[in-house]
Design a protein around this motif. Structure first.
Motif, PDB file in Angstrom:
ATOM      1  N   GLU A 173       8.804   0.633 -14.884  1.00 15.51           N
ATOM      2  CA  GLU A 173       8.181   1.280 -13.663  1.00 15.51           C
ATOM      3  C   GLU A 173       7.269   2.184 -14.372  1.00 15.51           C
ATOM      4  N   ARG A 174       6.416   2.621 -13.535  1.00  9.60           N
ATOM      5  CA  ARG A 174       5.490   3.669 -13.931  1.00  9.60           C
ATOM      6  C   ARG A 174       4.865   4.721 -12.721  1.00  9.60           C
ATOM      7  N   THR A 175       5.677   4.847 -11.980  1.00 10.55           N
ATOM      8  CA  THR A 175       5.520   5.531 -10.731  1.00 10.55           C
ATOM      9  C   THR A 175       6.419   6.822 -10.327  1.00 10.55           C
ATOM     10  N   VAL A 176       6.024   7.887  -9.870  1.00 13.94           N
ATOM     11  CA  VAL A 176       6.579   8.944  -9.025  1.00 13.94           C
ATOM     12  C   VAL A 176       6.651   8.640  -7.592  1.00 13.94           C
ATOM     13  N   ALA A 177       7.815   8.510  -7.006  1.00 15.85           N
ATOM     14  CA  ALA A 177       7.911   8.059  -5.603  1.00 15.85           C
ATOM     15  C   ALA A 177       8.022   9.572  -4.923  1.00 15.85           C
ATOM     16  N   VAL A 178       7.020   9.598  -3.654  1.00 15.16           N
ATOM     17  CA  VAL A 178       7.062  10.691  -3.157  1.00 15.16           C
ATOM     18  C   VAL A 178       7.825  10.465  -1.654  1.00 15.16           C
ATOM     19  N   VAL A 179       8.880  11.437  -1.422  1.00  9.06           N
ATOM     20  CA  VAL A 179       9.716  11.103  -0.325  1.00  9.06           C
ATOM     21  C   VAL A 179       9.550  12.423   0.692  1.00  9.06           C
ATOM     22  N   ASP A 180       9.204  11.837   2.215  1.00 10.23           N
ATOM     23  CA  ASP A 180       9.192  13.163   3.070  1.00 10.23           C
ATOM     24  C   ASP A 180      10.489  13.353   3.300  1.00 10.23           C
ATOM     25  N   LEU A 181      10.908  14.851   3.283  1.00 15.44           N
ATOM     26  CA  LEU A 181      12.239  14.955   3.412  1.00 15.44           C
ATOM     27  C   LEU A 181      12.524  15.113   4.919  1.00 15.44           C
ATOM     28  N   ASN A 182      11.493  15.264   5.703  1.00 14.85           N
ATOM     29  CA  ASN A 182      12.013  15.376   7.058  1.00 14.85           C
ATOM     30  C   ASN A 182      12.214  13.707   7.824  1.00 14.85           C
ATOM     31  N   THR A 183      11.189  12.936   7.366  1.00 18.78           N
ATOM     32  CA  THR A 183      11.593  11.598   7.685  1.00 18.78           C
ATOM     33  C   THR A 183      12.501  10.751   6.810  1.00 18.78           C
ATOM     34  N   PHE A 184      12.664  11.294   5.563  1.00 19.02           N
ATOM     35  CA  PHE A 184      13.487  10.730   4.332  1.00 19.02           C
ATOM     36  C   PHE A 184      13.006   9.005   4.129  1.00 19.02           C
ATOM     37  N   GLN A 185      11.450   9.303   4.068  1.00 21.43           N
ATOM     38  CA  GLN A 185      10.862   7.948   3.615  1.00 21.43           C
ATOM     39  C   GLN A 185      10.172   7.876   2.548  1.00 21.43           C
ATOM     40  N   VAL A 186       9.849   7.017   1.783  1.00 22.14           N
ATOM     41  CA  VAL A 186       8.767   7.079   0.692  1.00 22.14           C
ATOM     42  C   VAL A 186       7.407   7.161   1.350  1.00 22.14           C
ATOM     43  N   ILE A 187       6.356   7.943   1.194  1.00 17.63           N
ATOM     44  CA  ILE A 187       5.415   8.013   1.749  1.00 17.63           C
ATOM     45  C   ILE A 187       4.126   7.669   0.640  1.00 17.63           C
ATOM     46  N   LYS A 188       4.555   7.646  -0.717  1.00 18.50           N
ATOM     47  CA  LYS A 188       3.575   7.409  -1.436  1.00 18.50           C
ATOM     48  C   LYS A 188       4.135   7.191  -3.000  1.00 18.50           C
ATOM     49  N   LYS A 189       3.414   6.532  -3.562  1.00 18.24           N
ATOM     50  CA  LYS A 189       3.881   6.453  -4.853  1.00 18.24           C
ATOM     51  C   LYS A 189       2.819   6.731  -5.897  1.00 18.24           C
ATOM     52  N   ILE A 190       3.006   7.582  -6.966  1.00 22.17           N
ATOM     53  CA  ILE A 190       1.974   8.150  -7.802  1.00 22.17           C
ATOM     54  C   ILE A 190       1.976   7.374  -9.137  1.00 22.17           C
ATOM     55  N   ASP A 191       0.658   6.598  -9.710  1.00 26.80           N
ATOM     56  CA  ASP A 191       0.846   5.987 -10.958  1.00 26.80           C
ATOM     57  C   ASP A 191       0.661   7.059 -11.926  1.00 26.80           C
TER      58      ASP A 191
END
Length: 377
Positions: A203-221
């Motif tokens: 893998e090569r990403t940092v996952a970004v999770v919105d804590l209000n919806t608790f969903q991944v909103i982006k993955k940073i390469d």
């Protein structure tokens, strides 16, 4: 006095041998103590979790009382004598939140929750192949590989959200393969994905999770085989890449959480780091399968200016005595630096304490593979 100590240690060895002969699982040694100079300041002490050898149930918990200078080794078994296998198999992370102490025990697939004052177990939370923990607004967040250890076909890893009052899992979200360290900045959770079970397909990403919806909103390469992830006070993340141990070297990346992009790359290997005020203290223990060599170094990065400094946190030559640096922490008040040595990975390690000038003040014996710190205030 020396004779009394020798007698007590000998008796402890006899007792542990007797227990070992009657029980299937090897047990950590009974509680032992050492006395070192105390340290003034708001920090009352810190816990140190020793990972222990895999499949040996040798994870253990130590406590340094900074107000008295008393170092207590293997306190979990002393506080919880009825738990047969002790703390468990591979203590992978630790954290203090409120009145509770949390220890992530990887191969035992659990988070141990204890009373922070006594070390007595409050509850066990079961999470398969769990790795690291962080906290935010009454919730604990635990990364987990899922699947069995080493399985290249393991499912997507997750972060579990745990309510710190009821100590129950509330919800979980998939973030990537074999997620490692994680940190909260604002109302977002950032998780380093490694893909470590598939070496040719990291893998090569940092996952970004919105804590209000608790969903991944982006993955940073970012880079392959990510591991450590620490946030500074300026809204930046310091993320380590372990490379592939062959042709792709380890590196350190800086992510701006405002733009959610990599803003700087340090061409240095960083095995572990801790950030205090404007400085990131790190060590590198970088192994290469091509050379068969392990290269060890130490350094300090100014996170405000984002530059590698020429400052040293070990200045007296003690770094030459440390065989395998494995854990690092800084007392935020005294600025003392703590570094652990895992030695040969199968025998008790050593905890070194250095004053702000980089001179060793003392060292104590720890459990096997001393690794993760949590201060108590």
């Amino acid at each position: 006095m020396k004779k009394q100590i020798t007698y007590r240690l000998s008796l402890a060895v006899l007792v542990s041998v007797s227990l070992f002969s009657c029980r299937k699982d090897p047990q950590p040694a009974p509680e032992q103590t050492e006395v070192v100079p105390p340290a003034a300041g708001p920090a009352k002490g810190f816990y140190l979790v020793n990972e222990g050898n895999m499949n040996m149930n040798k994870a253990s918990l130590d406590y340094m009382d900074l107000t008295t200078g008393l170092y207590r080794r293997n306190i979990y078994d002393a506080a919880n004598p009825g738990i047969v296998k002790g703390l468990g198999d591979v203590g992978n992370d630790i954290g203090v939140y409120g009145s509770k102490l949390y220890v992530v025990v990887n191969v035992s697939n659990k988070v141990e929750v204890m009373d922070v004052k006594t070390g007595k177990r409050i509850k066990q939370i079961d999470i398969l192949n769990c790795r690291y923990i962080t906290f935010h607004k009454g919730k604990a967040y635990v990364s987990a590989y899922l699947g069995s250890v080493g399985d290249p076909n393991a499912p997507q890893g997750i972060v579990a959200q745990i309510d710190t009052t009821s100590l129950t899992e509330v919800r979980r979200v998939e973030v990537g393969r074999q997620p490692e360290e994680l940190a909260v900045v604002g109302e977002k959770l950032y998780v380093a994905n490694s893909g470590g079970y598939s070496p040719k397909n990291y893998e090569r990403t940092v996952a970004v999770v919105d804590l209000n919806t608790f969903q991944v909103i982006k993955k940073i390469d970012v880079g392959i085989n990510l591991h450590r992830l620490k946030a500074d006070k300026y809204g930046d993340l310091y993320v380590t890449s372990r490379g592939d141990y062959y042709d792709v070297p380890s590196k350190l990346f800086v992510i701006d959480t405002k733009t959610e992009k990599v803003k700087k790359t340090f061409d240095i290997g960083v095995s572990n780091l801790t950030i205090d005020d404007d400085y990131a203290y790190y060590y590198s223990s970088e192994y290469s399968y091509l050379t068969g060599m392990n290269s060890i170094s130490y350094g300090i990065i100014n996170v405000k200016d984002e530059v590698l400094t020429d400052k040293k946190f070990i200045t007296d030559g003690t770094d030459k005595e440390i065989l395998v640096p494995y854990g690092i922490a800084v007392n935020p008040y005294t600025k003392d630096v703590y570094v652990t040595d895992a030695k040969d990975y199968v025998s008790p390690g050593t905890l070194y304490m250095f004053n702000p000038a980089g001179t060793k003040k003392y060292q104590v014996t720890t459990g096997d593979i001393p690794a993760h710190f949590a201060f108590v205030y």
